[in-house]
Design a protein around this motif. Structure first.
Motif, short mmCIF file in Angstrom:
data_model
loop_
_atom_site.label_atom_id
_atom_site.label_comp_id
_atom_site.label_asym_id
_atom_site.label_seq_id
_atom_site.Cartn_x
_atom_site.Cartn_y
_atom_site.Cartn_z
N GLN A 411 35.46 44.05 39.51
CA GLN A 411 35.14 45.02 40.56
C GLN A 411 33.87 44.64 41.34
O GLN A 411 33.87 44.64 42.58
CB GLN A 411 34.94 46.40 39.95
N SER A 412 32.80 44.33 40.62
CA SER A 412 31.49 44.19 41.26
C SER A 412 31.16 42.77 41.71
O SER A 412 30.42 42.59 42.68
CB SER A 412 30.39 44.67 40.31
N TRP A 414 33.62 39.71 41.48
CA TRP A 414 34.72 38.95 42.07
C TRP A 414 35.47 39.71 43.16
O TRP A 414 36.30 39.14 43.85
CB TRP A 414 35.70 38.53 40.96
N ASN A 415 35.20 41.01 43.29
CA ASN A 415 35.84 41.85 44.31
C ASN A 415 37.38 41.79 44.24
O ASN A 415 38.06 41.66 45.25
CB ASN A 415 35.38 41.45 45.72
N TYR A 416 37.90 41.86 43.02
CA TYR A 416 39.35 41.83 42.82
C TYR A 416 39.97 43.14 43.31
O TYR A 416 39.31 44.18 43.41
CB TYR A 416 39.69 41.64 41.34
N SER A 417 41.25 43.08 43.58
CA SER A 417 42.02 44.27 43.93
C SER A 417 42.24 45.13 42.69
O SER A 417 41.93 44.71 41.56
CB SER A 417 43.37 43.87 44.52
#
Length: 459
Positions: A411-412, A414-417
């Protein structure tokens, strides 16, 4: 060789006698939440998210109750192998005291701090208001849930599986009818929305508890006795039960806390993500009912053999359960992929929520064989032998050292979906499967918890 691994006629005769009613009971219980979700889902994403977040409190309590009832199941199953009825009755009394006390505490906290609790999960004022109203009403079901959970667990452990199943079936019929009447205001009744779903659940639980207790005491099942006998609990039994069950409760609560923290991570991504996770969690719970039945039958059958001091048969039964579970889990995963669109059809949701939910269902199906293997290995096999501490440590490592760090990085950093974070969390199941297999082969999980109590007078 195949027949040896998969089980003989005696194995399947007992297996189906136990597994089918337990599966039906779990299906009915899961359907209570599914019905709420589908009907509330007709009102919109905010209402669906509110119910999902409010139920996190019930989720924590229910996991605690599962720990208490799980401990009761372990002891009752092994004691039933020795036909030690007096101590089975005391186990029921002890589980009621602990479970009832915890449920009362949860009730007091929930009814007086409902809005503050919802603010931990969401910043949406509408979701907070709707969820707080839902939580205040459903908190009255907590003590009733403790009673039915403890009685059902002990009854199942001694082979009486039909009564809990029938009582749950009555509850779901009542809940379905009342949901329709109270949520949508049918037949001239007021349209209550989310509050109507909560009231329907409360009334259904009330009837469920009353019917279970009435039939149990009228029929005079072997595990039932006078309160003076049930609650006259010697220190030796209380200490042994508390030591074993305390670890089990800690394990289940740590797992539940991990699930709540995961939900908080998803909640930061928005209301639509919460709605998607809520849908997939409900669908997953419904899929898992079959394996809850398998795990329940495993706990009873293997626990009975350990209590009767037949460890070779206990190990053989466990092996057969694990093989069957993985095969059925693979088939169910494939069916879930094929029927994913059909699963989502009853929901009135936006295109974004539909697409997210669809992707999450596919990811869940991919990991399903491993997930259900772990569930039956832990709940059915390892618990039947009282190997609770190993399960506790394994869950701590899987959730807090593997799943949680991966979710936070996804979430913080790698900014994954949403789908990517969900897949990262699911990787912990691979780790758990490897440990479960190693532990199973070692046979160190087989512990006779009641062996030193050959003389019932010790209690």
């Amino acid at each position: 060789m195949i027949c040896y691994l998969l089980g003989d006629r005696e194995f399947y005769k007992t297996f189906f006698k136990l597994a089918i009613p337990i599966t039906i009971q779990h299906f009915v219980s899961a359907s209570l939440n599914l019905i709420d979700n589908i009907m509330v889902g007709q009102l919109g994403a905010n209402e669906l998210a509110a119910v999902g977040l409010a139920n996190q409190v019930y989720f924590l309590l229910f996991l605690f109750l599962l720990g208490i009832s799980g401990g009761a199941s372990i002891f009752a199953a092994q004691l039933w192998g020795k036909k030690d009825l007096p101590n089975i009755r005391r186990i029921l009394g002890l589980s009621l005291l602990i479970g009832g006390g915890a449920s009362l505490l949860f009730f007091l906290i929930s009814i007086s701090n409902s809005q503050s609790i919802l603010e931990l999960f969401s910043q949406d004022p509408l979701v907070i208001e709707l969820g707080a109203n839902y939580l205040r009403i459903t908190s009255f079901t907590y003590v009733m849930t403790a009673i039915t959970t403890c009685y059902s667990a002990v009854l199942r452990s001694v082979g009486e599986v039909k009564l809990p199943m029938k009582v749950n079936l009555i509850a779901i019929v009542i809940n379905t009818i009342l949901n329709y009447l109270l949520i949508f205001g049918a037949f001239g009744l007021p349209k209550m929305g989310v509050a109507g779903a909560a009231l329907a659940t409360l009334l259904a639980r009330l009837v469920e508890t009353a019917v279970l207790l009435f039939i149990t005491y009228r029929h005079q099942y072997d595990v039932i006795s006078k309160p003076s006998q049930m609650f006259h609990i010697p220190s030796a039994l209380a200490k042994r039960f508390s030591n074993t069950t305390g670890i089990l409760v800690a394990k289940d609560l740590s797992w539940a806390l991990g699930m709540v923290l995961y939900m908080m991570i998803f909640a930061r991504l928005g209301t639509e993500v919460v709605a998607s996770i809520n849908i997939v969690s409900t669908v997953r719970q419904l899929i898992m009912v079959l394996f809850n039945g398998i795990a329940g039958a495993c706990l009873v059958m293997v626990g009975n053999q350990i209590g009767a001091s037949d460890e070779p048969k206990a190990f053989l039964y466990s092996q057969q359960f694990l093989i069957i579970t993985f095969i059925i889990g693979s088939l169910m995963g494939g069916l879930t992929v094929l029927g994913s669109n059909l699963i989502l059809a009853p929901y009135k949701i936006s295109t974004v929520v539909f697409q997210q939910s669809h992707a999450l269902i596919l990811i869940n199906a991919l990991f399903l064989p491993v997930t259900v293997f772990n569930m039956v290995a832990v709940v059915g096999v390892l618990r039947s032998g009282g190997d609770i501490f190993f399960c506790f440590i394994m869950d701590l490592v899987a959730i807090y050292l593997i799943g949680m760090p991966l979710a936070m990085l996804g979430q913080s950093v790698w900014n994954y979906s949403t789908e990517g974070i969900f897949a990262l969390i699911s990787l912990q199941e691979i780790f758990k499967m490897a440990l479960c297999l190693k532990r199973f082969v070692s046979k160190r999980w087989i512990n006779n918890l009641i062996n030193e109590f050959d003389n019932p007078a010790i209690f």
